[in-house]
Write an enzyme that holds these catalytic residues in place. Sequence first.
Site, PDB file in Angstrom:
ATOM      1  CG  ASN A 181      -2.122  -7.132  -3.937  1.00  0.00           C
ATOM      2  OD1 ASN A 181      -1.854  -7.702  -4.787  1.00  0.00           O
ATOM      3  ND2 ASN A 181      -0.992  -6.261  -3.292  1.00  0.00           N
TER       4      ASN A 181
ATOM      5  CE  LYS B  93       1.455  -8.264  -1.676  1.00  0.00           C
ATOM      6  NZ  LYS B  93       2.549  -7.850  -0.709  1.00  0.00           N
TER       7      LYS B  93
ATOM      8  CG  HIS C 187       1.341  -2.769  -4.008  1.00  0.00           C
ATOM      9  ND1 HIS C 187       2.614  -3.272  -3.446  1.00  0.00           N
ATOM     10  CD2 HIS C 187       0.364  -3.156  -3.195  1.00  0.00           C
ATOM     11  CE1 HIS C 187       2.326  -3.723  -2.480  1.00  0.00           C
ATOM     12  NE2 HIS C 187       0.994  -3.729  -1.997  1.00  0.00           N
TER      13      HIS C 187
ATOM     14  CD  GLU D 105       4.904  -6.121  -2.747  1.00  0.00           C
ATOM     15  OE1 GLU D 105       3.981  -6.488  -3.627  1.00  0.00           O
ATOM     16  OE2 GLU D 105       4.831  -6.567  -1.584  1.00  0.00           O
TER      17      GLU D 105
ATOM     18  CD  GLU E 193      -1.131  -1.797   0.940  1.00  0.00           C
ATOM     19  OE1 GLU E 193      -1.529  -2.905   1.289  1.00  0.00           O
ATOM     20  OE2 GLU E 193      -0.217  -1.868  -0.306  1.00  0.00           O
TER      21      GLU E 193
ATOM     22  N   GLY F  91       4.042  -7.331   4.500  1.00  0.00           N
ATOM     23  CA  GLY F  91       4.483  -8.921   4.605  1.00  0.00           C
ATOM     24  C   GLY F  91       5.784  -9.408   5.539  1.00  0.00           C
TER      25      GLY F  91
ATOM     26  CB  SER G 255       1.077  -7.529   8.700  1.00  0.00           C
ATOM     27  OG  SER G 255       2.297  -7.908   8.007  1.00  0.00           O
TER      28      SER G 255
END
Length: 230
Positions: A6, A8, A84, A86, A154, A160, A190
């Site tokens: 991914n 991003k 996701h 985010e 996740e 991150g 991570s």
Amino acid sequence: MLVAANWKMFKTRAETGAFCDAFEPPAGVDVVVCPPFTSLDVAVASGLAVYAQNVHWAQEGAFTGEVSAPMLLDLGVVGAIVGHSERRQYFGETDETVARRIVAALGAGLRVIACVGESEEEREAGQTELVLRLQVEAIADAAGAHPGLVLAYEPIWAIGTGRTATPELAAEAHAFVKGILDVPVLYGGSVKPDNAAELLGRDAVDGALVGGASLEVDSFEAICRAAIPS
Ligand code: PGA
């Protein structure tokens, strides 16, 4: 085993081309890359399996800034990440819109990686299972155990941050998720070359969704190799 990169909002078209030229997916593991929309065609041209990072539920229409499943298929894209954290945190994505996107994508013939996971506050408040249940049930009710669907667990506190869930904690969450919807479950948060083998060695862990460590060819290849069943 499925390992997904991914990217991003990273990588121009030139950077995408350079990565794809240098990257050799190892045999014995399914590998996909998920570039930003602007680089999808460059990645497709390289012959790699390519997923988008989002997809809209309508085929077309007045939805400024969105991209539909038929448009992605037209480019040669074969799947999409949906929901996701985010997107959920910064762009108002809800369990309802996630479900709509998943149903439309699967119906159009895209594969889907649907993301779930709890925040740090939710975990500390003992709400991890409650949160996962709500997120996964919304997906299960809408799509069921569709053959094109995989989930990604996740934990938001591990994305991150360099903080990875322990393999035990990941395995526990994966088993819980599979108890609600029996599809493959990737771990994300991570994942790095030095922790991938331990995480991917767990029975309930069917692959990885990799952010930061997927941006460099060497580290992403190392993670892909760690996913090859021994
Ligand atoms: P990370 O991101 O590997 O950089 O933690 C994972 C993800 O957000 O999918």
